[in-house]
Design a protein around this motif. Sequence first.
Motif, mmCIF file in Angstrom:
data_model
loop_
_atom_site.group_PDB
_atom_site.id
_atom_site.type_symbol
_atom_site.label_atom_id
_atom_site.label_comp_id
_atom_site.label_asym_id
_atom_site.label_seq_id
_atom_site.Cartn_x
_atom_site.Cartn_y
_atom_site.Cartn_z
ATOM 1 N N GLU A 25 0.803 -1.215 0.000
ATOM 2 C CA GLU A 25 0.000 0.000 0.000
ATOM 3 C C GLU A 25 0.840 1.270 0.000
ATOM 4 N N SER A 28 1.771 3.471 -5.258
ATOM 5 C CA SER A 28 0.552 3.811 -5.979
ATOM 6 C C SER A 28 0.921 4.251 -7.382
ATOM 7 N N ASP A 58 -7.132 -1.075 -2.576
ATOM 8 C CA ASP A 58 -8.373 -0.569 -3.155
ATOM 9 C C ASP A 58 -8.078 0.407 -4.294
ATOM 10 N N GLU A 59 -7.407 -0.100 -5.314
ATOM 11 C CA GLU A 59 -7.085 0.679 -6.511
ATOM 12 C C GLU A 59 -7.146 -0.290 -7.683
ATOM 13 N N ILE A 60 -8.114 -0.094 -8.569
ATOM 14 C CA ILE A 60 -8.415 -1.121 -9.558
ATOM 15 C C ILE A 60 -7.284 -1.325 -10.563
ATOM 16 N N LYS A 63 -4.910 -3.689 -8.893
ATOM 17 C CA LYS A 63 -5.469 -5.044 -8.883
ATOM 18 C C LYS A 63 -5.360 -5.686 -10.263
ATOM 19 N N GLU A 84 -14.694 -8.369 -10.279
ATOM 20 C CA GLU A 84 -14.579 -6.926 -10.061
ATOM 21 C C GLU A 84 -13.957 -6.228 -11.269
#
Length: 219
Positions: A25, A28, A58-60, A63, A84
Amino acid sequence: MVFLIQNSQNRDTSALQIKLDEEPEEYSGYMSSDLIRLLGYMNDVECQDRLRGFLAIDEIQTKFDASIALARNGQTVDAAIWEELAASNDFRIELYEELEAMDKEALFPTKYRTQAYFAEAYLYNYASDDYSPSEIVLLGERKATFKGSLARFFIFKVAYGEEGEENAESYLGMVGPFSLDEKEWHSTDALTMIYWEEMFDKKKVDEWFRSLLKSAQEE
């Protein structure tokens, strides 16, 4: 454990140091993409574990990158992650094409293997030039002769901004042709068009569809 890779997106082309003992995390954007590519290339047990850590972020985009890297290395990814990603108009087409290139298109969720979902994603990507649509609403489908063959087209309302806002706009969008066989849900020949001349008017949908179809025939 420190690796040095070149960050091509950095204007001064300075090197980017990546520490594998830091938490996923902490990265980014392009930093996570660079690290994911490196981890996927190395493909050992530690790197696979680190890649899985990115799936919880939580960052598409992150993912997506991590899921593709894992799949490319023969690792399993939870079905909920594929679901998702396929649900996203931003990533639906790219996800299918990446999996298809690996001969792993069976991983693509069944729910989204429809002409309508692919048409929606084609239109979203086409309409996301300066701004992305706030909403794309499927209005229905039309069958029409296109360059000598009967084909299926999908029509949508493409909205920018929330209804009632001062600068809200909406237009008619068309995507096709698709095969009449619904099992052929992916089309590499589909054209995507928006009727920009006037704001959306449900009374003129069929008239504007014919206008868009005529323009498509001439391309």
